[in-house]
Write an enzyme that holds these catalytic residues in place. Structure first.
Site, PDB file in Angstrom:
ATOM      1  CE  LYS A 235      -1.876  -1.021   3.984  1.00 52.75           C
ATOM      2  NZ  LYS A 235      -1.157  -2.274   4.289  1.00 52.75           N
TER       3      LYS A 235
ATOM      4  NE  ARG B 129       6.241  -0.117   9.997  1.00 52.50           N
ATOM      5  CZ  ARG B 129       5.100  -0.184   9.326  1.00 52.50           C
ATOM      6  NH1 ARG B 129       4.997   0.374   8.132  1.00 52.50           N
ATOM      7  NH2 ARG B 129       4.067  -0.810   9.824  1.00 52.50           N
TER       8      ARG B 129
ATOM      9  NE  ARG C 127      -4.337  -1.072  10.162  1.00 54.47           N
ATOM     10  CZ  ARG C 127      -3.323  -0.622   9.450  1.00 54.47           C
ATOM     11  NH1 ARG C 127      -3.421   0.456   8.724  1.00 54.47           N
ATOM     12  NH2 ARG C 127      -2.199  -1.293   9.462  1.00 54.47           N
TER      13      ARG C 127
ATOM     14  NE  ARG D 236       7.900  -2.288   6.064  1.00 55.40           N
ATOM     15  CZ  ARG D 236       6.588  -2.227   6.245  1.00 55.40           C
ATOM     16  NH1 ARG D 236       5.826  -1.737   5.285  1.00 55.40           N
ATOM     17  NH2 ARG D 236       6.044  -2.693   7.334  1.00 55.40           N
TER      18      ARG D 236
ATOM     19  NE  ARG E 140       2.364  -4.386  11.220  1.00 55.14           N
ATOM     20  CZ  ARG E 140       3.425  -4.370  10.409  1.00 55.14           C
ATOM     21  NH1 ARG E 140       4.582  -4.834  10.834  1.00 55.14           N
ATOM     22  NH2 ARG E 140       3.317  -3.884   9.204  1.00 55.14           N
TER      23      ARG E 140
END
Ligand code: AP5
Ligand code: MG
Ligand code: ZN
Length: 224
Positions: free
Chosen positions: A19, A166, A94, A133, A177
């Site tokens: 996203k 992160r 969400r 990431r 998550r």
């Protein structure tokens, strides 16, 4: 937009679906802001505001920040003048109450969602995306150690900034998550499908391929 009305686009997808990557590319092409609730919370966390300290308690566990905080924050952000032509929403809504709140916010602006792209990626791929990431501390550019590596390890191609991982991409938090996503966010797929708005995008193609598919969907819905 063809008819001059603003374009508010929601990018739906699981953690790691792409996203943020896609929202940033579209935002640069169209000059419409990317509104990422996760980025806003992280920015507040960095500058240690009250909102940041509150959000931290939820983010470090991979839970959702309460709706009464998040919805007000998005409403305020969308009232800024840079959103007059629209915005690309990344990470909001969400859950169903957030989706209803967004419907109301847009109604008040005299507009509504034209369609909702759902970036679909399988569970195994999602975890691999999150664990690899790296993000630029300075400009927020997103890299992946394998799929989208920086030219110089640890450094941003665009601004030379330092890259970091992160804290909520650690496997234990990332797994929670995904669990929260399936319980609270995935029902939005049906919410939008029932309204005839959902368009599935294959999110397992290369980054450019996903971008092309998104732009085709946008064009076919009379957007720019
Ligand atoms: P948020 O920051 O929104 O995180 P998320 O939804 O978990 O999504 P991610 O940012 O992890 O994934 P992405 O889809 O943006 O993927 P990306 O493009 O980076 O939220 C964080 C936290 O904030 C939440 O847990 C919650 O606590 C709070 N929060 C946020 N919004 C909230 C809300 N509305 N309500 C309540 N709480 C909220 O890509 C991932 C990786 O894959 C990158 O390395 C990228 O380079 C790579 N990649 C991308 N596309 C491809 C591709 N096509 N092929 C190969 N690699 C790719
Ligand atoms: Mg993101
Ligand atoms: Zn950078």
């Amino acid at each position: 937009m063809d008819d001059g009305s603003p374009l508010f686009l929601v990018l739906l997808g699981a953690p790691g679906a792409g996203k943020g990557t896609q929202a940033r590319m579209l935002s640069e092409k169209w000059g419409i802001p990317q509104v990422s609730t996760g980025d806003i919370f992280r920015g507040n966390l960095e500058s240690e505001t009250e909102l940041g300290l509150l959000a931290k308690q939820y983010m470090e566990k991979g839970e959702l920040v309460p709706d009464e905080v998040t919805i007000g924050m998005v409403q305020e952000r969308l009232s800024h003048s840079d959103c007059a032509r629209g915005a690309i929403l990344d990470g909001f809504p969400r859950n169903i109450p957030q989706a209803r709140a967004l419907d109301d916010i847009l109604k008040e602006k005299g507009t509504s969602l034209r369609f909702v792209p759902y970036i679909k990626v399988s569970d195994e791929v999602l975890l691999a995306r999150l664990s690899g990431r790296w993000i630029c501390r300075q400009c927020g550019a997103v890299y992946h150690m394998l799929y989208n590596p920086p030219k110089v390890p640890g450094k941003c191609d665009i601004c030379g900034g330092e890259l970091y991982q992160r804290p909520d991409d650690r496997p234990e938090v990332a797994k929670n998550r995904l669990k929260v996503y399936f319980e609270q966010t995935a029902p939005l797929i049906e919410y939008y499908r029932q309204r005839g708005l959902l368009v599935e995008i294959d999110g397992e193609q290369e980054i450019e391929g996903v971008q092309v598919a998104l732009e085709a969907a946008i064009k076919s819905h009379d957007c720019p």
